[in-house]
Design an enzyme around this catalytic site. Sequence first.
Site: not given
Ligand code: KIV
Length: 275
Positions: A49-50, A88, A118, A120, A186
Amino acid sequence: MSATARKSAPLPDDIRAMKGGTPIVSLTAYTTPMAQLMDAHCDFVLVGDSVGMVLHGMQNTLAVTMEMMIMHGQAVARGLKSAMLVVDMPFGSYEESPAQAFRNASRMMAETGCAAVKLEGGVHMAETIAFLVARGVPVMAHIGLTPQSINTLGGYKVQGRDAGAGQVLRDARAVADAGAFSVVLEKLPASLSDEITEEIAIPTIGIGASAGCDGQVLVHYDMLGLFTAFKPKFVKRYANLGEDAEKAIAAYAEEVRARAFPAEEHMFADKAPEK
Ligand code: KIV
C-alpha cells in the site's frame, strides 16, 4: 531456491519452507513493466500500500482503497510468471472483524489472482489471521512499524526498543501461532529482529530490521532512486533513476525548444522509401 531456476511461482508453503535457507528476495511492485523486470529475481513480489505514497503522492497509506490495490494487483499479476504475488490489504478493509477481513481478502485473491494477502498487526490481529487461514487465505503478517497505525504509533519511529521489545516479541509469536506463513519485520532493532527470527518457525522478511532475517523486502521506488522526497536509513539506493529521468526530460525540453527534436530520422517523408 533460486528464482531464476524456477519455472512456476512458489506457493506460500514454499516460501515458509525457505526458513533458515538462502535469504528470500522481495521487492514491491505496482505496475506491469516493473513486475516483469523483477520476476526472475524475486521469490515474491509485494503490491504494497506504499503505492499510495510513491505513485499517487499521498502523505501516508491511510487513504489507499481496495479498488487501488486491486487495480495495481492486476497490473503486477500480468507481469509475473515465476515470482509469487502478495497484495497488501489496505487500511479499513480488515480490522473491523474476521468476517470483514475474509470478505475483502477473498475478493482480493479472486480479482488479482494473488497467492496471499499481507495485513498489519500482531496480537490484536491473530484471531483474524487464524480465521482467514482456516478459510483458504494465506496471510503474510506485518509487525514492528506498521505504517497504517502511524497516528497511534506517533510517527515512523523505530519500534521495539527497551520496554517495547516484549510487545513485538508477543506480536511475532501470535502471528506465527495464528498460522501466518511469514511475517514482515519493519524498523526494529537488529538484535530484536534476530531474536524473533531464531524463535519463530516462520520466515521473517526484514525492512529496516536485520541481515539475519530469513528474507528482505524494499520499496523499489526507494532502492531505484525514483522516490526522493525522503530516504529512510534502511534504504540502500542501487540506482538513481529519478535523477537520470530528470536529465532526460530536461534534454528533451531543450531540444524541442531549439527545434532539434524531432530530427530527420524521426519524421516521415511524403513517399515510402524505394526498396
Ligand atoms: O506497503 C509496503 O510497501 C510494505 C513494505 C514496505 C513491506 O508494506
